[in-house]
Design a protein around this motif. Structure first.
Motif, PDB file in Angstrom:
ATOM      1  N   GLU A  28      25.823  68.737   0.930  1.00 47.09           N
ATOM      2  CA  GLU A  28      25.304  69.622   1.679  1.00 47.09           C
ATOM      3  C   GLU A  28      25.690  71.204   1.314  1.00 47.09           C
ATOM      4  N   GLU A  29      26.791  71.126   0.760  1.00 45.46           N
ATOM      5  CA  GLU A  29      27.367  72.502   0.623  1.00 45.46           C
ATOM      6  C   GLU A  29      26.603  72.970  -0.556  1.00 45.46           C
ATOM      7  N   LEU A  30      26.417  72.197  -1.559  1.00 48.18           N
ATOM      8  CA  LEU A  30      25.940  72.386  -2.991  1.00 48.18           C
ATOM      9  C   LEU A  30      24.393  72.908  -2.579  1.00 48.18           C
ATOM     10  N   ARG A  31      23.648  72.071  -1.904  1.00 48.57           N
ATOM     11  CA  ARG A  31      22.341  72.364  -1.566  1.00 48.57           C
ATOM     12  C   ARG A  31      22.199  73.656  -0.673  1.00 48.57           C
ATOM     13  N   SER A  63      31.017  84.689  -5.382  1.00 46.44           N
ATOM     14  CA  SER A  63      30.083  83.717  -5.585  1.00 46.44           C
ATOM     15  C   SER A  63      30.720  82.423  -5.108  1.00 46.44           C
ATOM     16  N   ARG A  64      30.266  81.321  -5.832  1.00 53.72           N
ATOM     17  CA  ARG A  64      31.006  79.900  -5.382  1.00 53.72           C
ATOM     18  C   ARG A  64      31.199  79.144  -6.685  1.00 53.72           C
ATOM     19  N   ILE A  65      32.194  78.454  -6.592  1.00 51.43           N
ATOM     20  CA  ILE A  65      32.519  77.607  -7.978  1.00 51.43           C
ATOM     21  C   ILE A  65      32.945  76.529  -7.613  1.00 51.43           C
ATOM     22  N   PHE A  66      32.250  75.187  -8.110  1.00 52.40           N
ATOM     23  CA  PHE A  66      32.693  74.043  -7.695  1.00 52.40           C
ATOM     24  C   PHE A  66      33.042  73.203  -9.145  1.00 52.40           C
ATOM     25  N   PHE A  67      34.241  72.516  -9.128  1.00 56.02           N
ATOM     26  CA  PHE A  67      34.625  71.831 -10.081  1.00 56.02           C
ATOM     27  C   PHE A  67      35.168  70.273  -9.728  1.00 56.02           C
ATOM     28  N   GLY A  68      34.943  69.270 -10.549  1.00 60.05           N
ATOM     29  CA  GLY A  68      35.220  68.257 -10.277  1.00 60.05           C
ATOM     30  C   GLY A  68      33.938  67.294  -9.554  1.00 60.05           C
ATOM     31  N   LYS A  69      34.174  66.027  -9.645  1.00 57.78           N
ATOM     32  CA  LYS A  69      32.993  65.236  -8.624  1.00 57.78           C
ATOM     33  C   LYS A  69      31.623  65.420  -9.281  1.00 57.78           C
ATOM     34  N   ASN A  70      31.586  65.207 -10.765  1.00 59.13           N
ATOM     35  CA  ASN A  70      30.462  65.428 -11.549  1.00 59.13           C
ATOM     36  C   ASN A  70      29.202  64.682 -10.858  1.00 59.13           C
ATOM     37  N   LYS A  71      29.729  63.089 -10.616  1.00 60.93           N
ATOM     38  CA  LYS A  71      28.580  62.302 -10.152  1.00 60.93           C
ATOM     39  C   LYS A  71      27.923  62.936  -8.878  1.00 60.93           C
ATOM     40  N   VAL A  72      28.913  63.301  -7.788  1.00 65.81           N
ATOM     41  CA  VAL A  72      28.412  63.564  -6.538  1.00 65.81           C
ATOM     42  C   VAL A  72      27.657  64.936  -6.605  1.00 65.81           C
ATOM     43  N   ARG A  97      28.767  66.959 -17.800  1.00 64.14           N
ATOM     44  CA  ARG A  97      29.546  65.950 -18.587  1.00 64.14           C
ATOM     45  C   ARG A  97      31.084  66.710 -18.807  1.00 64.14           C
ATOM     46  N   GLY A  98      32.196  66.099 -18.679  1.00 63.87           N
ATOM     47  CA  GLY A  98      33.268  66.622 -19.260  1.00 63.87           C
ATOM     48  C   GLY A  98      33.990  67.568 -18.285  1.00 63.87           C
ATOM     49  N   ASP A  99      34.717  68.554 -18.756  1.00 63.10           N
ATOM     50  CA  ASP A  99      35.322  69.571 -17.886  1.00 63.10           C
ATOM     51  C   ASP A  99      34.311  70.877 -17.728  1.00 63.10           C
ATOM     52  N   VAL A 100      33.559  70.724 -16.646  1.00 67.66           N
ATOM     53  CA  VAL A 100      32.501  71.482 -16.603  1.00 67.66           C
ATOM     54  C   VAL A 100      32.345  71.821 -14.935  1.00 67.66           C
ATOM     55  N   GLY A 101      31.735  72.865 -14.593  1.00 63.80           N
ATOM     56  CA  GLY A 101      31.796  73.296 -13.196  1.00 63.80           C
ATOM     57  C   GLY A 101      30.437  74.098 -12.862  1.00 63.80           C
ATOM     58  N   LEU A 102      30.150  74.167 -11.511  1.00 57.39           N
ATOM     59  CA  LEU A 102      28.996  75.135 -11.140  1.00 57.39           C
ATOM     60  C   LEU A 102      29.375  76.413 -10.609  1.00 57.39           C
ATOM     61  N   LEU A 103      28.623  77.276 -11.116  1.00 59.70           N
ATOM     62  CA  LEU A 103      28.754  78.577 -10.507  1.00 59.70           C
ATOM     63  C   LEU A 103      27.467  79.159  -9.825  1.00 59.70           C
ATOM     64  N   PHE A 104      27.617  79.275  -8.719  1.00 61.75           N
ATOM     65  CA  PHE A 104      26.398  79.988  -7.725  1.00 61.75           C
ATOM     66  C   PHE A 104      26.741  81.288  -7.784  1.00 61.75           C
TER      67      PHE A 104
END
Length: 238
Positions: A28-31, A63-72, A97-104
């Motif tokens: 929900e937070e990601l969306r 901004s918002r940064i998310f790391f970990g839980k790639n499948k979620v 895939r791997g050591d990646v994260g999302l930056l909004f």
């Protein structure tokens, strides 16, 4: 015979429910971030270090940064065209895939690239990393270490002894050669002697625009960044 306290059945229902709640809250937070921010970038980290990542988070508090839980995160964005949250977000999922994260963020691609191109910090290498240069220790006293460390240094493979209470290297010692895959012992020695070989850096793999739904992948080749546009990605999907 009295009942053993260890022979007690524990229900995993609550644990499972809590885990599902955490995952659902993250989705929900990601969306919510997808709806709030103009751009979404995938950050790829080399030589991940939590303390360095904390510095990145502090610099990007707007901004918002998310790391970990790639499948979620893939579930939140969508794994394919049929279940993606918004147009072309499933292409972002394919890069998780791997050591990646999302930056909004609302910062432009140019601003993001400029900041991360400049953010590079050195740290100590770990076992499994490659040595970036050859390190040789000279014979003689190692006065930077207390005498109590002599057994530890000897255990790491260094030819040491105590002379008048001072740790002394009995001969020149090659810790590693450039290109060597470091062992735990080599990594420990390099850290003890202050040799930093691991560069923490973050690169941008791809981006997505909420306003246009456009997906753009950044591919690094020969030190140059090349762009792969949406149409080329469609060919990969087919």
């Amino acid at each position: 015979m009295p009942k053993s306290k260890r022979d007690k059945k524990v229900s995993l229902t609550k644990t499972t429910k809590k885990g599902l709640e955490v995952k659902q809250n993250l989705i929900e937070e990601l969306r919510k971030c997808v709806d709030t921010y103009k751009y979404l970038f995938i950050l790829s980290v080399e030589n991940m270090r939590n303390n360095k990542l904390k510095d990145v988070r502090n610099a990007w508090k707007h901004s918002r940064i998310f790391f970990g839980k790639n499948k979620v995160m893939m579930v939140a964005l969508g794994r394919g065209p049929t279940d993606e949250y918004k147009d072309n977000l499933h292409k972002i999922s394919k890069c998780l895939r791997g050591d990646v994260g999302l930056l909004f963020t609302n910062r432009t691609r140019e601003e993001v690239n400029e900041w991360f191109d400049q953010f590079k910090e050195m740290d100590f290498a770990r076992a499994g990393n490659k040595a970036t240069f050859t390190v040789t220790l000279d014979e003689g006293p190692l006065e930077q270490f207390p005498h109590s460390m002599e057994p530890q240094l000897r255990q790491l493979g260094l030819p040491t002894t105590l002379k008048k209470g001072v740790i002394t290297l009995l001969s020149d010692y090659e810790v590693c050669k450039e290109g060597d895959v470091l062992t735990p012992e080599q990594a420990r020695i390099l850290k003890l002697f202050g040799y930093e070989m691991a560069e923490f850096n973050v690169s941008i793999k791809c981006m997505w625009s909420s306003e246009s739904g456009e997906f753009l992948q950044l591919v690094e080749k020969s030190g140059k960044k090349e762009e792969t546009d949406e149409e080329e990605m469609e060919d990969e999907d087919n």
